[in-house]
Enzyme design. Structure first.
Site, mmCIF file in Angstrom:
data_model
loop_
_atom_site.group_PDB
_atom_site.id
_atom_site.type_symbol
_atom_site.label_atom_id
_atom_site.label_comp_id
_atom_site.label_asym_id
_atom_site.label_seq_id
_atom_site.Cartn_x
_atom_site.Cartn_y
_atom_site.Cartn_z
ATOM 1 N N GLU A 88 80.070 -18.744 9.590
ATOM 2 C CA GLU A 88 79.687 -20.314 9.106
ATOM 3 C C GLU A 88 80.194 -21.199 10.153
ATOM 4 O O GLU A 88 78.416 -21.238 11.031
ATOM 5 C CB GLU A 88 79.916 -20.439 7.907
ATOM 6 C CG GLU A 88 79.928 -21.374 7.355
ATOM 7 C CD GLU A 88 80.718 -21.802 5.905
ATOM 8 O OE1 GLU A 88 82.005 -21.774 5.827
ATOM 9 O OE2 GLU A 88 80.165 -22.650 5.464
ATOM 10 N N HIS A 89 80.674 -21.827 10.020
ATOM 11 C CA HIS A 89 80.899 -22.654 11.150
ATOM 12 C C HIS A 89 81.437 -22.058 12.777
ATOM 13 O O HIS A 89 82.619 -21.650 12.517
ATOM 14 C CB HIS A 89 81.681 -23.741 11.269
ATOM 15 C CG HIS A 89 81.932 -24.711 10.147
ATOM 16 N ND1 HIS A 89 80.703 -26.149 10.344
ATOM 17 C CD2 HIS A 89 82.065 -24.744 8.315
ATOM 18 C CE1 HIS A 89 80.903 -27.088 8.810
ATOM 19 N NE2 HIS A 89 81.679 -25.829 8.012
ATOM 20 N N HIS B 237 90.671 -25.260 2.313
ATOM 21 C CA HIS B 237 89.444 -24.350 0.835
ATOM 22 C C HIS B 237 90.499 -23.493 0.669
ATOM 23 O O HIS B 237 90.399 -23.087 -0.628
ATOM 24 C CB HIS B 237 88.380 -24.452 1.773
ATOM 25 C CG HIS B 237 88.147 -25.189 2.367
ATOM 26 N ND1 HIS B 237 86.851 -26.149 1.551
ATOM 27 C CD2 HIS B 237 87.112 -26.103 3.828
ATOM 28 C CE1 HIS B 237 86.022 -26.893 2.126
ATOM 29 N NE2 HIS B 237 86.225 -26.678 3.460
HETATM 30 N N1 LIG Z 1 80.450 -21.560 2.992
HETATM 31 C C1 LIG Z 1 80.085 -23.205 2.426
HETATM 32 O O1 LIG Z 1 78.701 -23.089 2.282
HETATM 33 C C2 LIG Z 1 81.288 -23.782 1.020
HETATM 34 C C3 LIG Z 1 80.803 -24.807 1.108
HETATM 35 C C4 LIG Z 1 82.156 -25.729 0.052
HETATM 36 C C5 LIG Z 1 82.512 -24.967 -0.019
HETATM 37 N N2 LIG Z 1 83.239 -23.143 0.103
HETATM 38 C C6 LIG Z 1 83.735 -22.391 -0.519
HETATM 39 O O2 LIG Z 1 83.678 -22.535 -1.879
HETATM 40 C C7 LIG Z 1 84.793 -22.002 -2.721
HETATM 41 C C8 LIG Z 1 85.435 -22.683 -4.104
HETATM 42 O O3 LIG Z 1 86.236 -21.651 -4.905
HETATM 43 P P1 LIG Z 1 86.727 -22.095 -6.114
HETATM 44 O O4 LIG Z 1 86.702 -21.470 -6.144
HETATM 45 O O5 LIG Z 1 88.525 -23.442 -5.785
HETATM 46 O O6 LIG Z 1 85.656 -22.811 -6.480
HETATM 47 P P2 LIG Z 1 84.420 -21.965 -7.392
HETATM 48 O O7 LIG Z 1 84.103 -22.463 -8.222
HETATM 49 O O8 LIG Z 1 83.695 -21.311 -6.844
HETATM 50 O O9 LIG Z 1 85.002 -20.431 -8.724
HETATM 51 C C9 LIG Z 1 85.662 -21.037 -9.707
HETATM 52 C C10 LIG Z 1 85.552 -20.065 -11.123
HETATM 53 O O10 LIG Z 1 85.659 -18.972 -10.284
HETATM 54 C C11 LIG Z 1 85.688 -18.151 -11.510
HETATM 55 N N3 LIG Z 1 87.174 -17.229 -11.415
HETATM 56 C C12 LIG Z 1 88.010 -17.491 -10.859
HETATM 57 N N4 LIG Z 1 88.992 -16.180 -10.629
HETATM 58 C C13 LIG Z 1 88.313 -15.058 -11.445
HETATM 59 C C14 LIG Z 1 88.052 -13.513 -11.632
HETATM 60 N N5 LIG Z 1 89.295 -12.939 -11.694
HETATM 61 N N6 LIG Z 1 87.693 -12.867 -12.138
HETATM 62 C C15 LIG Z 1 86.512 -13.995 -12.628
HETATM 63 N N7 LIG Z 1 86.026 -15.148 -12.338
HETATM 64 C C16 LIG Z 1 87.056 -15.683 -11.407
HETATM 65 C C17 LIG Z 1 86.615 -18.807 -12.603
HETATM 66 O O11 LIG Z 1 85.735 -18.901 -14.049
HETATM 67 C C18 LIG Z 1 86.763 -20.518 -12.045
HETATM 68 O O12 LIG Z 1 85.937 -21.372 -13.220
HETATM 69 C C19 LIG Z 1 86.438 -21.996 -1.227
HETATM 70 O O13 LIG Z 1 86.827 -21.103 -1.341
HETATM 71 C C20 LIG Z 1 85.299 -22.283 -0.002
HETATM 72 O O14 LIG Z 1 86.284 -22.357 0.417
HETATM 73 C C21 LIG Z 1 82.130 -22.576 1.046
HETATM 74 N N1 LIG Z 2 83.594 -26.451 4.889
HETATM 75 C C1 LIG Z 2 82.690 -26.622 3.494
HETATM 76 C C2 LIG Z 2 81.807 -25.514 3.744
HETATM 77 O O1 LIG Z 2 81.971 -24.020 4.144
HETATM 78 C C3 LIG Z 2 82.213 -26.856 2.555
HETATM 79 C C4 LIG Z 2 83.304 -29.398 2.853
HETATM 80 C C5 LIG Z 2 82.835 -29.798 1.295
HETATM 81 N N2 LIG Z 2 84.181 -30.272 1.301
HETATM 82 C C6 LIG Z 2 84.608 -29.996 2.305
HETATM 83 N N3 LIG Z 2 84.111 -29.145 3.680
HETATM 84 ZN ZN LIG Z 3 84.913 -28.081 4.748
#
Ligand SMILES: NC(=O)c1ccc[n+]([C@@H]2O[C@H](COP(=O)([O-])OP(=O)(O)OC[C@H]3O[C@@H](n4cnc5c(N)ncnc54)[C@H](O)[C@@H]3O)[C@@H](O)[C@H]2O)c1
Ligand SMILES: N[C@H](CO)Cc1c[nH]c[nH+]1
Ligand SMILES: [Zn+2]
Length: 396
Positions: free
Chosen positions: A296-297, A245
């Protein structure tokens, strides 16, 4: 890099960006679509034209998904559906002192789902939020994701299965603000759910002044508690998996086995992520550290995972023994939208309960004199004479 001390606080925290996100939220609130277009250019270097995906675009994209992948989605859909159906609470009622009372569950009417997409794509997250929302009976489900060209075919297919009302190509804090306040193109919703990076979670936190949110689900976290019965290759692979991630993930191994630790360290030595690995004297000591972190996990790769689970105080989702945490991410049934940043101290992952609300009902058929008198006395004690009178005139 391997580190031997777990940081006291999360290194990546949504609270670090509240000021900058407050300004983004205000811009969208004041200037609607124009602000979304400007912010998307600024943060994602994209000239946004259409803010939403049309029905035709969704149909076209969905048709590109192979039969094999459609079947995979269908299998997972049924598995998640079963988990959430199991949790759907019954309407309950009872009575005392001549009063009939109970609860009717009503769905939240409009919900906005954020599906992250900055670095990777997450069709699985659309399922994880959309299925419980649909089972709960949410009338209008919207979703937003930072995909600025064509919608991912699997997401398009899932949109169709869920009956998504409208899908938006907006990302980050601007997507959350748009769904919270509504703009010319984006529908205002009553509740926003979904994971994402710290900007997305900070925005949810800010808009929670006006709409419901599901909590904070930021960068992925995995704590593995392992004893000498655990397989080092599996432990290492589970940590590497959540490391996919990105660098913001919190990856922790707490083990009673020095032998396991040195093998796992060897297997992780060439990876770019940071891994926190600590040796402890007992599983109880490991649990104390994990509970304090409130991850979380939580994966319990120990000899007696069930009895160990009983001792856990805080975690978003627990996987027992040999169960891969990645199966919660995809297909086991329980949701992968889970609390991070210590929020598992006071809430769990998404369930149908996030999409329904209990409304109580009361029917005074034949209340006892004792109950009526007691109520009137307390109304008078509070100085609310007419409250007391409104009760008294009915039962004199
Ligand atoms: N806890 C959960 O249940 C769970 C589940 C799935 C994914 N996740 C997490 O979600 C996250 C996904 O993150 P991602 O970044 O790939 O996608 P995201 O869609 O959350 O964020 C992308 C957006 O962030 C904005 N952004 C980026 N840099 C910025 C800045 N400096 N200032 C303001 N806005 C900004 C942009 O507009 C961009 O479109 C990962 O950390 C992953 O671990 C958590
Ligand atoms: N591990 C993430 C939750 O923290 C969920 C996810 C989606 N796809 C793969 N992993
Ligand atoms: Zn995952």
């Amino acid at each position: 890099m391997i580190k031997e001390e777990i940081p006291k606080n999360r290194l990546v925290e949504f609270t670090q960006v509240l000021d900058v996100v407050e300004s983004i939220v205000n811009q969208v609130r004041q200037n609607g679509d124009k602000a979304i277009i400007d912010l998307t250019k600024k943060f994602d270097s994209v000239e946004l034209k259409d803010l939403s995906f049309s029905k035709d675009e969704i149909e076209q994209q969905a048709s590109l998904l192979s039969d094999d992948l459609r079947r995979a989605v269908d299998v997972i859909y049924e598995q998640l559906k079963e988990f959430h159906l199991t949790l759907m609470p019954p309407e309950v009622g009872g009575g005392k002192s001549g009063v009939e009372f109970g609860i009717v569950w009503k769905p939240i009417e409009t919900v906005g789902i954020y599906v992250p997409g900055g670095k990777q794509k997450y069709p699985s997250t659309l399922l994880m939020a959309g299925i419980p929302a649909k089972i709960a009976g949410v009338r209008e489900i919207y979703f937003s994701t930072p995909q600025y060209d064509k919608l991912d075919p699997m997401m398009a297919y899932i949109c169709q299965k869920l009956g998504i009302k409208q899908a938006y190509r907006i990302g980050g804090a601007q997507a959350i603000a748009a769904m919270a306040y509504g703009t010319e193109s984006v529908h205002k919703v009553s509740k926003i759910v979904g994971p994402g990076n710290i900007y997305v979670q900070a925005a949810k936190y800010i808009v929670s002044r006006e709409v419901g949110i599901d909590g904070i689900e930021g960068p992925t976290e995995l704590v593995i508690i392992a004893d000498d019965s655990a397989d080092p290759r599996r432990v290492a692979t589970d940590l590497l998996a959540q490391g996919e991630h990105g660098k913001s993930s919190l990856l922790v191994l707490i083990s009673t086995s020095g032998r396991l630790i040195s093998k796992v360290k060897e297997l992780l030595s060439t990876d770019v992520n940071d891994f926190y690995i600590v040796e402890v004297k007992s599983v109880e000591e490991a649990l104390k550290i994990s509970d304090e972190l409130s991850p979380e996990h939580l994966s319990l790769q120990v000899r007696s995972p069930r009895s160990t689970m009983k001792l856990v105080r805080n975690a978003g989702a627990i996987t027992l023994g040999n169960t891969p945490p990645a199966m919660v991410d995809y297909g086991a049934g329980p949701d992968h939208i889970l609390p991070t940043n210590g929020w598992s101290k006071f809430r769990g992952g998404i369930t149908v309960l996030d999409f329904i609300k209990p409304i109580s009902y009361t029917n005074l058929d034949n209340p006892t004199k004792e109950l009526i008198d007691a109520s009137i006395k307390i109304a008078k004690y509070e100085g609310f004479e007419i409250h007391g009178k409104s009760i008294g005139i009915r039962y004199e």
